[in-house]
Design an enzyme around this catalytic site. Structure first.
Site, short mmCIF file in Angstrom:
data_model
loop_
_atom_site.label_atom_id
_atom_site.label_comp_id
_atom_site.label_asym_id
_atom_site.label_seq_id
_atom_site.Cartn_x
_atom_site.Cartn_y
_atom_site.Cartn_z
N THR A 124 0.82 -1.22 0.00
CA THR A 124 0.00 0.00 0.00
C THR A 124 0.84 1.25 0.00
OG1 THR A 124 -1.81 -1.12 1.15
CG2 THR A 124 -1.75 1.28 1.31
N CYS A 172 -5.86 -19.02 19.57
CA CYS A 172 -6.04 -17.80 20.36
C CYS A 172 -4.94 -16.79 20.05
CB CYS A 172 -6.03 -18.12 21.85
SG CYS A 172 -7.35 -19.20 22.39
N THR A 202 0.90 -4.84 4.06
CA THR A 202 0.60 -5.23 5.44
C THR A 202 -0.04 -6.61 5.54
OG1 THR A 202 -1.55 -4.11 5.37
CG2 THR A 202 0.34 -2.83 6.16
N ASP A 203 -0.73 -7.06 4.50
CA ASP A 203 -1.50 -8.30 4.63
C ASP A 203 -0.62 -9.49 4.99
OD1 ASP A 203 -3.90 -7.07 4.14
OD2 ASP A 203 -4.03 -7.69 2.04
N ASP A 207 1.67 -6.95 -4.69
CA ASP A 207 0.56 -6.73 -3.78
C ASP A 207 0.65 -7.88 -2.79
OD1 ASP A 207 -1.99 -7.04 -2.50
OD2 ASP A 207 -2.89 -5.78 -4.04
N SER A 208 0.82 -7.58 -1.52
CA SER A 208 1.22 -8.65 -0.60
C SER A 208 0.16 -9.74 -0.45
CB SER A 208 1.58 -8.08 0.78
OG SER A 208 0.45 -7.67 1.50
#
Length: 342
Positions: free
Chosen positions: A19, A280, A96-97, A64-65
């Site tokens: 991004t 979790c 970031t993905d 694009d990750s």
């Protein structure tokens, strides 16, 4: 002493995509070449004495990750390795993905670092008037150039995190990353505060960009009512050599699900490395804490401790690519290699 033998450090920025360098289009934000010119334009009125000198390499194929594949980790590691002797620190710009996956993978490929490798990006592109890109990049540059952090880190929104402990926890918040099972290595506010006692000591660089076997590792989330066909599709796949189980709580599996337990047993007998992680956000697998998990060791399922899914996935990929013996891989998965588990 800095690599260039001058008083001012040099940092290499590697722009892989994400991004931070995207521009709007009719289809939405997409990667566009020419990030260096945009960055230097944004910095034209900055006080350059507070920044290290930097060069920038831009990948010809910007990622694009969401489209990232394991081969991309090798490409990034290879680029860092080729330029390692020439710079005092490195900043990797990334989407970031899958940033936590890449930061984790790099930590296992770039062992014994004696220089910082800071992975960063943004939630809003640098081209936009209101963005988090410039602050993230400037802070990452300063840390990479002026601070003794000899490991792979993620820097985002004032937080310096160990790369293989980081996770993306928010899709739209600017504080998108955290390390739920390990303290931050530092925070950036008015001052840059590093927790030096948590930061790994400088070592002897062992840079080993690794080619991964496609499809060698799979993730199997555990959920109520898992059907035989769904389990079989993963555990009976001959290409798969390792599986990350994402179980309940402290590592609990539904031991009354006979198809699941059967296929796990058969996979372990076939030499598939089975690693048990908790689904979790904050947790550590404790084998045998409940009766439903008491027999997992006998099957051959090993504990992933408090590793993140991203760290376990990339570590298992790396070990399977560099070791033939599943027994050796299982042993090493349970050892702390570079700060990824307690």
């Amino acid at each position: 002493m800095y690599a260039n033998q001058t008083l001012k450090p040099r940092v290499l920025i590697i722009h892989t995509g994400g991004t931070i360098g995207m521009r709007p289009s009719e289809e939405g934000y997409k990667p566009v070449a020419g990030f260096e010119a945009l960055l230097r334009e944004k910095l034209i009125n900055s006080v350059h004495d507070t920044l290290p000198e930097f060069d920038l390499i831009e990948f010809e194929r910007l990622i694009d990750s969401a489209n990232l594949v394991p081969d991309d980790w090798q490409t990034i590691a290879q680029t860092l390795s080729e330029h390692y002797a020439d710079y005092d620190g490195f900043v990797v710009l990334h989407g970031t993905d899958t940033m936590a996956y890449t930061a984790s993978a790099l930590s296992f490929q770039l062992r014994g670092l004696n220089k910082p490798v800071i992975v960063t990006g943004s939630q809003i592109p640098l081209v936009e008037l209101r963005n988090d890109a410039l602050d993230n990049l400037i802070s990452a540059l300063i840390i990479a150039g002026f601070h003794p952090v000899p490991e792979v880190c993620v820097y985002f929104n004032g937080r310096l995190l160990r790369g293989n402990r980081s996770r993306k926890v928010k899709a739209t918040g600017l504080d998108a990353f955290d390390s739920p099972n390990f303290p931050w290595l530092g925070q950036v506010g008015i001052h840059i505060e590093l927790h030096q006692q948590l930061i790994r000591t400088a070592g002897t660089p062992d840079l080993c960009p690794t080619r991964y076997s496609p499809g060698a590792v799979a993730m199997l989330p555990i959920y109520p009512g898992m059907a035989d066909a769904q389990i079989q599709s993963i555990l009976d796949n001959e290409k798969i050599r390792g599986v990350i189980l994402q179980s309940y709580g402290v590592g609990n599996l539904p031991n009354n699900n006979e198809p699941l337990m059967h296929h796990l047993t058969q996979a372990a007998k076939a030499g598939v490395v089975l690693v048990n992680l908790s689904s979790c956000l904050q947790a550590q697998v404790i084998p045998g804490a409940y009766a439903c998990s008491a027999g997992l060791n006998e099957i051959g399922i090993i504990s992933g401790g408090d590793m993140t899914p991203e760290a376990a996935f990339t570590k298992l990929h790396t070990l399977l690519a560099t070791h033939e013996s599943s027994t050796q891989v299982s042993d090493l998965m349970q050892q702390n290699v570079c700060g990824e588990l307690d």
